[in-house]
Design an enzyme around this catalytic site. Structure first.
Site, PDB file in Angstrom:
ATOM      1  N   ASP A 189     -12.136  14.852   0.500  1.00 18.49           N
ATOM      2  CA  ASP A 189     -10.997  14.140   1.101  1.00 18.49           C
ATOM      3  C   ASP A 189     -11.108  14.207   2.630  1.00 18.49           C
ATOM      4  O   ASP A 189     -11.090  15.292   3.207  1.00 18.49           O
ATOM      5  CB  ASP A 189      -9.692  14.812   0.627  1.00 18.49           C
ATOM      6  CG  ASP A 189      -8.466  13.988   0.954  1.00 18.49           C
ATOM      7  OD1 ASP A 189      -8.480  13.296   1.986  1.00 18.49           O
ATOM      8  OD2 ASP A 189      -7.494  14.041   0.176  1.00 18.49           O
TER       9      ASP A 189
ATOM     10  N   HIS B 261     -10.000  10.773  -0.944  1.00 17.09           N
ATOM     11  CA  HIS B 261      -8.532  10.735  -0.969  1.00 17.09           C
ATOM     12  C   HIS B 261      -8.008   9.915  -2.157  1.00 17.09           C
ATOM     13  O   HIS B 261      -6.888  10.116  -2.616  1.00 17.09           O
ATOM     14  CB  HIS B 261      -8.007  10.161   0.354  1.00 17.09           C
ATOM     15  CG  HIS B 261      -6.567  10.495   0.610  1.00 17.09           C
ATOM     16  ND1 HIS B 261      -6.116  11.784   0.813  1.00 17.09           N
ATOM     17  CD2 HIS B 261      -5.465   9.702   0.676  1.00 17.09           C
ATOM     18  CE1 HIS B 261      -4.798  11.776   1.008  1.00 17.09           C
ATOM     19  NE2 HIS B 261      -4.383  10.521   0.919  1.00 17.09           N
TER      20      HIS B 261
ATOM     21  N   SER C 191      -0.411  11.500  -2.214  1.00 17.25           N
ATOM     22  CA  SER C 191      -0.574  11.503  -0.767  1.00 17.25           C
ATOM     23  C   SER C 191       0.782  11.716  -0.073  1.00 17.25           C
ATOM     24  O   SER C 191       1.387  12.773  -0.251  1.00 17.25           O
ATOM     25  CB  SER C 191      -1.271  10.201  -0.352  1.00 17.25           C
ATOM     26  OG  SER C 191      -1.656  10.227   0.989  1.00 17.25           O
TER      27      SER C 191
HETATM   28  C1  MLT Z   1       0.921  11.909   5.137  1.00 16.46           C
HETATM   29  O1  MLT Z   1       1.172  11.329   6.174  1.00 16.46           O
HETATM   30  O2  MLT Z   1       1.783  12.234   4.310  1.00 16.46           O
HETATM   31  C2  MLT Z   1      -0.504  12.218   4.891  1.00 16.46           C
HETATM   32  O3  MLT Z   1      -1.233  12.071   6.078  1.00 16.46           O
HETATM   33  C3  MLT Z   1      -1.081  11.376   3.812  1.00 16.46           C
HETATM   34  C4  MLT Z   1      -0.913   9.920   4.105  1.00 16.46           C
HETATM   35  O4  MLT Z   1      -1.777   9.326   4.736  1.00 16.46           O
HETATM   36  O5  MLT Z   1       0.059   9.355   3.670  1.00 16.46           O
END
Ligand code: MLT
Length: 209
Positions: free
Chosen positions: A155, A186, A105
């Protein structure tokens, strides 16, 4: 040689392959250690904590909203992380040619940003639930780089087209990209981990086999 200080981190000495573990939003340097051991048993592990706080949640760069990134901060934090990796290689005496990023992520997004901003630093990357970190002005020079993208068809955070675009950007730069879709959201599934481990074995990362 003293340990790098820019990021709080865990260094676990193992064999000559090193996994750079990059946690998701709200994680820390301990989050992905078990995953790293599972993905590449016997590898050394370098696991930094992101330097940005969103409320109480560590991240690797600031965002303005979910999926909307603060691009100036992303650029700065990407350079900081790349510098950390180089410093750690000196301090812990590991071979940069044998490093593989494993990000989840937000951690996968900064790994993708390092691939685009500092091509060649990370030779291999496992990107779980990654998206396009920024649109590069020209194709990055990624010949000799291999990336595995583990994506979720369901996701809710990352549209499928965004994942396809990330794969296309990396391929346009010459990277060898494996895009693996899971019928998942996710969160990571067992199939994600199994498939990424198989991919790493094919890249001869892990050292045991
Ligand atoms: C991010 O902010 O890198 C993406 O939205 C994934 C997350 O939730 O961390």
């Amino acid at each position: 040689m003293t340990a790098p200080v820019s990021h709080k981190h865990v260094w676990e000495q193992g064999g000559p392959d090193t996994l750079l573990l990059l946690h998701g939003t709200g994680g820390d340097e301990h989050d992905l250690l078990a995953l790293g051991r599972e993905l590449a048993p016997g590898a050394s592990l370098l696991s930094p904590r992101g330097n940005v706080l969103e409320g109480a949640m560590p991240r690797f760069f600031k965002r303005l909203a979910e999926g909307v990134f603060d691009l100036a901060d992303l650029e700065r934090r990407t350079r900081d992380l790349a510098a950390f990796v180089r410093e750690a290689a000196e301090s812990y005496d590991f071979d940069l040619d044998r490093i593989t990023a494993v990000g989840f992520s937000n951690g996968a997004n900064i790994a993708a940003s390092v691939l685009l901003r500092d091509p060649g630093l990370l030779k291999r990357a496992v990107l779980f639930r990654a998206m396009v970190p920024f649109e590069p002005e020209q194709p990055p020079r990624l010949k000799g780089t291999s990336a595995y993208i583990g994506a979720g068809r369901l996701d809710p955070i990352i549209p499928q087209a965004n994942v396809e675009r990330l794969a296309a950007i990396l391929r346009d730069g010459g990277a060898a990209v494996t895009l693996d879709w899971q019928p998942a959201g996710h969160g990571l599934t067992k199939a994600d981990v199994d498939n990424a481990r198989d991919w790493l074995e094919k890249q001869a990362v892990g050292g045991r086999r």
